[in-house]
Scaffold this active site. Structure first.
Site, PDB file in Angstrom:
ATOM      1  N   GLU A   9      -6.996 -37.437 -27.652  1.00 26.54           N
ATOM      2  CA  GLU A   9      -6.818 -36.097 -27.093  1.00 26.54           C
ATOM      3  C   GLU A   9      -5.425 -35.895 -26.505  1.00 26.54           C
ATOM      4  O   GLU A   9      -4.817 -34.851 -26.684  1.00 26.54           O
ATOM      5  CB  GLU A   9      -7.897 -35.866 -26.018  1.00 26.54           C
ATOM      6  N   ASP A  10      -4.897 -36.922 -25.821  1.00 30.54           N
ATOM      7  CA  ASP A  10      -3.680 -36.728 -25.015  1.00 30.54           C
ATOM      8  C   ASP A  10      -2.428 -37.421 -25.533  1.00 30.54           C
ATOM      9  O   ASP A  10      -1.360 -37.281 -24.936  1.00 30.54           O
ATOM     10  CB  ASP A  10      -3.937 -37.229 -23.574  1.00 30.54           C
TER      11      ASP A  10
ATOM     12  N   ASP B  41     -16.783 -40.836 -16.946  1.00 32.01           N
ATOM     13  CA  ASP B  41     -15.543 -40.051 -16.867  1.00 32.01           C
ATOM     14  C   ASP B  41     -15.679 -38.950 -15.810  1.00 32.01           C
ATOM     15  O   ASP B  41     -14.803 -38.753 -14.970  1.00 32.01           O
ATOM     16  CB  ASP B  41     -15.265 -39.445 -18.255  1.00 32.01           C
TER      17      ASP B  41
ATOM     18  N   ASP C 196     -38.126 -37.580   6.935  1.00 35.01           N
ATOM     19  CA  ASP C 196     -37.968 -38.680   5.964  1.00 35.01           C
ATOM     20  C   ASP C 196     -36.531 -38.691   5.444  1.00 35.01           C
ATOM     21  O   ASP C 196     -36.249 -38.400   4.296  1.00 35.01           O
ATOM     22  CB  ASP C 196     -38.980 -38.576   4.810  1.00 35.01           C
TER      23      ASP C 196
ATOM     24  N   HIS D   5     -10.736 -43.475 -24.142  1.00 34.32           N
ATOM     25  CA  HIS D   5     -11.438 -42.203 -24.345  1.00 34.32           C
ATOM     26  C   HIS D   5     -10.532 -40.975 -24.383  1.00 34.32           C
ATOM     27  O   HIS D   5     -10.886 -39.948 -24.940  1.00 34.32           O
ATOM     28  CB  HIS D   5     -12.554 -42.035 -23.293  1.00 34.32           C
TER      29      HIS D   5
ATOM     30  N   HIS E  96      -6.933 -44.059 -14.555  1.00 30.56           N
ATOM     31  CA  HIS E  96      -8.180 -43.323 -14.838  1.00 30.56           C
ATOM     32  C   HIS E  96      -9.034 -44.024 -15.901  1.00 30.56           C
ATOM     33  O   HIS E  96     -10.210 -44.326 -15.647  1.00 30.56           O
ATOM     34  CB  HIS E  96      -7.861 -41.882 -15.232  1.00 30.56           C
TER      35      HIS E  96
END
Length: 741
Positions: A94-95, A156, A276, A90, A65
């Site tokens: 956080e993880d 992301d 169109d 990124h 990812h």
């Protein structure tokens, strides 16, 4: 044997990780030097180590990812090494066990600040933040701290949308709805039109899968025919352009599924009636000096061959969009009487359109942040956030989205300075765009030398002179016609400040008047006054005293209930709260019909079994996927969950007395103009039939008039009567009606 298989699988995964990393580096839009590559490798190594034990819902290694996000940042958005490194890391803070301090120590404050912004957004998203909640403002504030935070977050979101099939259906719907609501408009505002289109298409795929599949299938079925048409069309132009010695490339592309779907809804037609469905793009080679000259030369050649639609000419070369987009759009009548959009742009302009913000860095020599139109917009976002106390979260988000997506007009000052405003902007919006003080003291405007009121809607190319007066102050009715968030927030702030000042005066007046009535001013008396005069808060009481709405006579009535014989008797009467229930109950019994939305339409619905609402309850509608509108009480146990996670499905609802409801209808009249015509029309409607006219607008050209009249009627028979009477008026040749949308 099992161990060998595991090792073999791990080796394959590591090879795939290495392949993807090299592929990402190979396709960078910016040229990377040795130091850049060293920084990116360092970020990749840290991210690989941090995520080594994590997997995505697809079962793939998690590091796939960040690499894919970095690839979008590097190639499709076109940012440099700092952003690529931040994209790779990124999710690390956080993880994983890495902290922001670790990142700052290893990579410096710049990258740490970007990752901090991205981490804050991730935390908010994991809390299932509603797009109409106060927390969402915090998300937008985080986005506005650094333009790279926005761009990496868009990358992301794009990768998450590309892999959304692995999510549960409810999560798919939430993420897709949030994407169409905020991230696609953000991509549009950043000038990333390809990414914007992909986000829109992917959102439609999950929010309206049947519509998406149907259009995609029909595009595939008509692909061969479309490609043949494009080839014939381009061959006709190509020969003439080559004769002129121009160097160019012609591309034909299909319009996005989302844009076709939007046209089908707007025009209320099927796929076959959208003509169109594709556009032709002519990309020519040119130096900067001759770009404009060659663009108009190509325009001249194309329109010599095919008849143009003058109403559909869009010149964003002379005046680029506020996103920096430059192109000349022509719509011409092609073979088989089909409208075809032709986009004319230089290679430089095409790169700007493909890469938006990043291309500005590449083409702008000595680039400075304060010169960027994007940063100008970021400053506007900050300005909106600073004035957030003047508007609730829903209004804020609506204003924010309007400023992302609104089509633009270009307006000149008397000195020739150019301002960009959203379409629909008024003279007052223009005044506030120049300066807040000019807006606050604006009396009117001269538009192209002619005097107009503040509410006058401006058009592209207007030259506007604002007339001010030191005695002028913002008025409540200004909020009815200003459209820009800056104007709305400044007007509200001024009105609130003025109301607070008036309320303070009212408080002093009230204290004196109560003293005269032998009543001490205290907190309990203030509460009693609120109940007696049925106001929302004490400030409203003070304000009404200051403006005279609560006069001496009203206060004496209040005082009678507080003293003497009347006060003694009142002790044995029901309390005011009880009395209010008794008086309101018969009113409640009249409420027998539900209406929905801002226009109070009657729609089909079911009553929710979880809270069993009855007539008179405060309610809201929830638009379900398969079963239409379901009505819940506002205090339903499920209300918070529905509002937080699927606020886009909430529709305003209320109970009404159907016997007294008035319906709005618009009457269209057409015919030969004469003196006294308007007087005759209004006399019939207002005097003869006693119907309220909400608005009337009649324009005349060469003796022929067209008019729109908005009226409030009780029922269809009353409306039919008006139509019959109007048909008899001398000069009126045609009368029709449409209910207001």
């Amino acid at each position: 044997m099992a161990e060998e298989k595991i090792l073999d699988a791990l080796e394959k995964e590591n090879l795939e990780i290495s392949r993807r990393y090299k592929d990402m580096l190979k396709h960078t839009y910016q040229t990377l030097n040795k130091e850049d590559k060293k920084l990116i490798r360092k970020a990749f190594d840290l991210a690989s180590d941090a995520h080594k034990d994590q997997r995505r819902k697809t079962g793939e290694p998690y590091i796939f990812h960040p690499i894919e996000v970095a690839k979008i940042v590097a190639d499709e958005i076109g940012l440099g090494a700092t952003s690529i490194a931040a994209a790779l890391m990124h999710d690390v803070v956080e993880d994983t066990d890495y902290t922001l301090e670790n990142i700052e120590e290893l990579f410096g404050p710049k990258i740490a600040r970007i990752i901090d912004g991205l981490t804050k957004i991730s935390i908010l998203n994991k809390q299932d933040v509603s797009i109409q909640s106060e927390n969402y403002k915090k998300l937008l504030l985080t986005l506005s701290e650094d333009v790279r935070v926005i761009l990496i977050k868009i990358a992301d979101r794009l990768h998450n949308m590309r892999t959304l099939e692995s999510m549960h259906e409810d999560k798919q719907l939430k993420i897709a709805s949030e994407t169409i609501f905020i991230y696609a408009p953000l991509a549009h505002r950043m000038g990333l039109y390809n990414i914007k289109s992909e986000l829109e298409d992917l959102s439609l795929k999950y929010t309206k899968p049947d519509d998406y599949s149907s259009i995609e299938r029909k595009l595939q079925e008509t692909k061969e025919e479309r490609e043949k048409y494009i080839e014939d069309f381009t061959n006709t132009i190509k020969e003439r352009l080559e004769d002129e010695g121009l160097h160019f490339d012609i591309k034909g592309r299909s319009k996005s599924v989302f844009s076709i779907h939007r046209k089908m809804l707007a025009q209320n037609v099927g796929f076959e009636e959208i003509y169109d469905r594709f556009a032709i793009r002519i990309i020519y080679k040119s130096d900067k000096k001759n770009e404009k000259f060659i663009a108009w030369k190509i325009y001249s050649i194309v329109t010599d061959i095919f008849r143009p639609n003058p109403k559909r000419l869009r010149d964003w070369i002379s005046q680029p969009k506020s996103t920096g987009y430059e192109s000349l759009h022509i719509t011409v009548m092609g073979p088989m009487a089909r409208w075809v959009e032709v986009q004319v742009r230089s290679e430089r302009m095409d790169e700007l359109a493909e890469h938006g913000v990043a291309a500005h860095y590449k083409y702008k020599e000595n680039y400075k942040v304060e010169d960027s139109k994007v940063d100008e917009w970021i400053n506007q976002v900050r300005d909106m956030l600073e004035n957030h106390e003047t508007q609730d979260a829903t209004e804020f988000i609506d204003n924010f989205k309007f400023n992302l997506y609104a089509k633009e007009i270009y307006v000149f000052t008397p000195k020739g300075d150019l301002y960009s405003l959203p379409r629909g902007a008024s003279s007052l919006d223009f005044a506030y765009a120049i300066h807040s003080n000019i807006g606050d003291t604006c009396l009117g405007a001269k538009v192209n030398g002619k005097l107009y009121p503040l509410s006058h809607e401006l058009q592209s190319g207007d030259q506007v002179e604002i007339i001010t007066s030191s005695h002028q102050k913002p008025k409540p009715d200004w909020l009815e016609f200003v459209v820009t968030s800056k104007a709305r927030s400044k007007v509200k702030a001024s009105l609130n400040a003025a109301k607070r000042a008036t309320s303070e005066e009212g408080k002093e007046i009230l204290i004196r008047k109560l003293r005269h009535l032998k009543i001490d001013f205290n907190e309990k008396i203030t509460t009693d006054l609120q109940l007696f005069f049925k106001t929302k808060n004490s400030q409203d009481v003070f304000y009404k005293v200051a403006t005279g709405e609560i006069d001496n006579k009203s206060l004496r009535k209040f005082a009678e209930g507080k003293s003497g014989i009347t006060g003694f008797i009142n002790r044995f009467r029901p309390k005011m709260g009880t009395k209010s229930v008794v008086t309101e109950e018969p009113e409640r019994q009249k409420l027998d019909s539900l209406v929905f939305g801002p226009d109070e339409e009657k729609l089909d619905y079911d009553l929710a079994s979880c809270c069993n609402p009855i007539a008179g309850d405060k309610v809201f509608g929830f638009v379900t996927v398969a079963k239409g509108i379901r009505v819940h009480k506002k205090d339903c146990p499920n209300a918070v969950s529905l509002q937080a996670n699927q606020a886009y499905r909430i529709i305003k609802a209320k109970w009404i007395d159907s016997s007294s409801q008035l319906y709005r209808a618009i009457l269209n009249i057409h015919g030969l103009d004469r003196i006294g015509l308007v007087n005759d029309v209004t006399k019939i409607i207002s005097s003869n039939l006693s119907v309220h006219i909400r608005s009337i607008n009649i324009s005349e050209e060469d003796g022929i008039f067209d008019g729109k009249i908005s009226v409030s009627v009780k029922n269809k028979s009353q409306l039919d009567k008006i139509l019959e009477e109007l048909k008899l008026v001398e000069g009126i040749q045609k009368v029709s009606r449409t209910y207001a949308n």
